[in-house]
Design a protein around this motif. Structure first.
Motif, PDB file in Angstrom:
ATOM      1  N   ILE A  81       0.834  -1.207   0.000  1.00  0.00           N
ATOM      2  CA  ILE A  81       0.000   0.000   0.000  1.00  0.00           C
ATOM      3  C   ILE A  81       0.870   1.259   0.000  1.00  0.00           C
ATOM      4  CG2 ILE A  81      -0.208   0.122   2.511  1.00  0.00           C
ATOM      5  CD1 ILE A  81      -2.989   0.870  -0.070  1.00  0.00           C
ATOM      6  N   ILE A  82       2.029   1.189   0.670  1.00  0.00           N
ATOM      7  CA  ILE A  82       2.968   2.319   0.662  1.00  0.00           C
ATOM      8  C   ILE A  82       3.641   2.415  -0.696  1.00  0.00           C
ATOM      9  CG2 ILE A  82       5.082   3.245   1.692  1.00  0.00           C
ATOM     10  CD1 ILE A  82       4.246   1.991   4.326  1.00  0.00           C
ATOM     11  N   LEU A  83       3.969   1.262  -1.267  1.00  0.00           N
ATOM     12  CA  LEU A  83       4.601   1.238  -2.590  1.00  0.00           C
ATOM     13  C   LEU A  83       3.679   1.860  -3.642  1.00  0.00           C
ATOM     14  CD1 LEU A  83       7.277   0.155  -3.787  1.00  0.00           C
ATOM     15  CD2 LEU A  83       6.024  -1.903  -4.440  1.00  0.00           C
ATOM     16  N   LEU A  84       2.392   1.609  -3.515  1.00  0.00           N
ATOM     17  CA  LEU A  84       1.420   2.209  -4.426  1.00  0.00           C
ATOM     18  C   LEU A  84       1.548   3.723  -4.451  1.00  0.00           C
ATOM     19  CD1 LEU A  84      -1.965   0.314  -3.837  1.00  0.00           C
ATOM     20  CD2 LEU A  84      -0.826   0.627  -6.027  1.00  0.00           C
ATOM     21  N   ILE A  85       1.654   4.299  -3.261  1.00  0.00           N
ATOM     22  CA  ILE A  85       1.710   5.758  -3.139  1.00  0.00           C
ATOM     23  C   ILE A  85       3.061   6.290  -3.599  1.00  0.00           C
ATOM     24  CG2 ILE A  85       1.564   7.684  -1.500  1.00  0.00           C
ATOM     25  CD1 ILE A  85      -0.266   5.841   0.199  1.00  0.00           C
ATOM     26  N   ILE A  86       4.146   5.617  -3.195  1.00  0.00           N
ATOM     27  CA  ILE A  86       5.492   6.075  -3.551  1.00  0.00           C
ATOM     28  C   ILE A  86       5.689   6.092  -5.063  1.00  0.00           C
ATOM     29  CG2 ILE A  86       7.947   5.478  -3.444  1.00  0.00           C
ATOM     30  CD1 ILE A  86       7.481   4.392  -0.649  1.00  0.00           C
ATOM     31  N   LEU A  87       5.128   5.087  -5.735  1.00  0.00           N
ATOM     32  CA  LEU A  87       5.361   4.932  -7.173  1.00  0.00           C
ATOM     33  C   LEU A  87       4.375   5.707  -8.045  1.00  0.00           C
ATOM     34  CD1 LEU A  87       6.195   1.125  -7.420  1.00  0.00           C
ATOM     35  CD2 LEU A  87       7.774   3.045  -7.588  1.00  0.00           C
ATOM     36  N   MET A  88       3.499   6.481  -7.450  1.00  0.00           N
ATOM     37  CA  MET A  88       2.529   7.231  -8.253  1.00  0.00           C
ATOM     38  C   MET A  88       3.183   8.133  -9.302  1.00  0.00           C
ATOM     39  SD  MET A  88      -0.691   8.251  -5.813  1.00  0.00           S
ATOM     40  CE  MET A  88      -1.949   7.018  -5.447  1.00  0.00           C
ATOM     41  N   PRO A  89       4.246   8.883  -8.962  1.00  0.00           N
ATOM     42  CA  PRO A  89       4.907   9.706  -9.998  1.00  0.00           C
ATOM     43  C   PRO A  89       5.501   8.849 -11.122  1.00  0.00           C
ATOM     44  CG  PRO A  89       5.527  10.454  -7.808  1.00  0.00           C
ATOM     45  CD  PRO A  89       4.816   9.150  -7.630  1.00  0.00           C
ATOM     46  N   VAL A  90       6.082   7.701 -10.763  1.00  0.00           N
ATOM     47  CA  VAL A  90       6.659   6.798 -11.770  1.00  0.00           C
ATOM     48  C   VAL A  90       5.555   6.225 -12.650  1.00  0.00           C
ATOM     49  CG1 VAL A  90       7.995   4.697 -12.127  1.00  0.00           C
ATOM     50  CG2 VAL A  90       8.560   6.219 -10.225  1.00  0.00           C
ATOM     51  N   THR A  91       4.467   5.827 -12.016  1.00  0.00           N
ATOM     52  CA  THR A  91       3.336   5.283 -12.778  1.00  0.00           C
ATOM     53  C   THR A  91       2.779   6.318 -13.740  1.00  0.00           C
ATOM     54  OG1 THR A  91       2.758   3.837 -10.917  1.00  0.00           O
ATOM     55  CG2 THR A  91       1.070   4.207 -12.581  1.00  0.00           C
ATOM     56  N   ARG A  92       2.627   7.539 -13.257  1.00  0.00           N
ATOM     57  CA  ARG A  92       2.105   8.607 -14.114  1.00  0.00           C
ATOM     58  C   ARG A  92       3.050   8.879 -15.281  1.00  0.00           C
ATOM     59  NH1 ARG A  92       1.506  11.964 -10.487  1.00  0.00           N
ATOM     60  NH2 ARG A  92      -0.709  11.675 -10.034  1.00  0.00           N
ATOM     61  N   PHE A  93       4.353   8.808 -15.033  1.00  0.00           N
ATOM     62  CA  PHE A  93       5.341   9.036 -16.088  1.00  0.00           C
ATOM     63  C   PHE A  93       5.299   7.938 -17.138  1.00  0.00           C
ATOM     64  CE2 PHE A  93       9.621   8.112 -17.727  1.00  0.00           C
ATOM     65  CZ  PHE A  93       9.889   9.307 -18.392  1.00  0.00           C
ATOM     66  N   LEU A  94       5.151   6.683 -16.692  1.00  0.00           N
ATOM     67  CA  LEU A  94       5.182   5.546 -17.619  1.00  0.00           C
ATOM     68  C   LEU A  94       3.864   5.344 -18.360  1.00  0.00           C
ATOM     69  CD1 LEU A  94       7.072   2.909 -15.431  1.00  0.00           C
ATOM     70  CD2 LEU A  94       7.985   4.195 -17.359  1.00  0.00           C
ATOM     71  N   VAL A  95       2.762   5.546 -17.663  1.00  0.00           N
ATOM     72  CA  VAL A  95       1.455   5.211 -18.225  1.00  0.00           C
ATOM     73  C   VAL A  95       0.636   6.451 -18.582  1.00  0.00           C
ATOM     74  CG1 VAL A  95      -0.659   3.871 -17.828  1.00  0.00           C
ATOM     75  CG2 VAL A  95       1.490   3.098 -16.852  1.00  0.00           C
ATOM     76  N   GLY A  96       0.944   7.576 -17.927  1.00  0.00           N
ATOM     77  CA  GLY A  96       0.184   8.800 -18.171  1.00  0.00           C
ATOM     78  C   GLY A  96      -0.926   9.027 -17.178  1.00  0.00           C
TER      79      GLY A  96
END
Length: 229
Positions: A81-96
């Protein structure tokens, strides 16, 4: 009482809702399979390297092993659940976007890679050392030792590791519903909890359990078929 149950069930589970259940089921399977595939593609060689560079192995390298070991341990230690939040910028960068099933695959994969890498390294520990010693004494190269001995001998355990990873990711995918990740978890939260549709929660839970049981059974059967020991 039975009439009330039927009435409530039919009022909640109308045809449109069953379509949403079917779509959410597919999204859950899609997230689990895609993240598992990525975990195997990256985590398998990582686990092999972590094992082979350990002390006394054919590619012994203290620095490489230490780096891999730290990466794997840290990756396995962060709660999802913490990883979900931490990776939000990375996810947005990769997927939009950070919403939807495709976006959820990013944190699911990141969580699964070190997990599967550790399972791979542990699986290789089960290979009898006598086989590899005999192979090296016959002049086998490092690649031949890995491809002809380590991999075939550990294959049943690796299949069990893939199954365990997939089963874990099915559960994680439900957690991804907290941040709009799609799938049955998102359906259970959005409709079952927020809209107080009790039957949606139960049906989502039952389907997740069924998917897990089917995956586990299929994995056990496949592992037994390739196990010639």
């Amino acid at each position: 009482m039975w009439d009330k149950f039927i009435t409530d069930f039919m009022s909640e589970m109308h045809p449109k809702m069953w379509e949403m259940v079917a779509q959410s089921t597919w999204e859950t399977i899609y997230m689990g399979l895609a993240a598992t595939a990525i975990a195997v593609i990256i985590g398998l060689p990582m686990g092999f390297l972590a094992f082979l560079t350990d002390k006394g192995r054919i590619l012994e390298h203290r620095t490489a092993f230490s780096v891999l070991d730290v990466i794997i341990n840290i990756g396995r230690s962060v709660p999802f659940i913490i990883l979900l939040i931490i990776l939000m910028p990375v996810t947005r960068f990769l997927v939009g976007t950070t919403l939807g099933t495709t976006a959820a695959i990013v944190p699911l994969s990141v969580a699964a890679i070190p997990f599967f890498a550790r399972l791979t390294a542990n699986a290789l520990l089960e290979v009898p050392t006598g086989l590899t010693e005999a192979a090296k004494s016959m002049g086998a190269t490092h690649w031949q030792v890995v491809s002809k001995y380590y991999f075939p001998e550990s294959l049943p355990i690796l299949i069990n590791a893939v199954t365990l990873t997939l089963v874990s990711l099915i559960g994680y995918s439900a957690m991804a519903g907290v941040v709009g990740g799609g799938g049955l978890g998102n359906l259970a939260i959005s409709y079952g909890e927020h809209r107080n549709m009790v039957y949606v929660k139960w049906i989502s839970t039952i389907i997740i359990v069924a998917i897990v049981m089917i995956c586990q059974k299929a994995g056990d059967i496949l592992a037994a078929r390739v196990d010639h020991r």
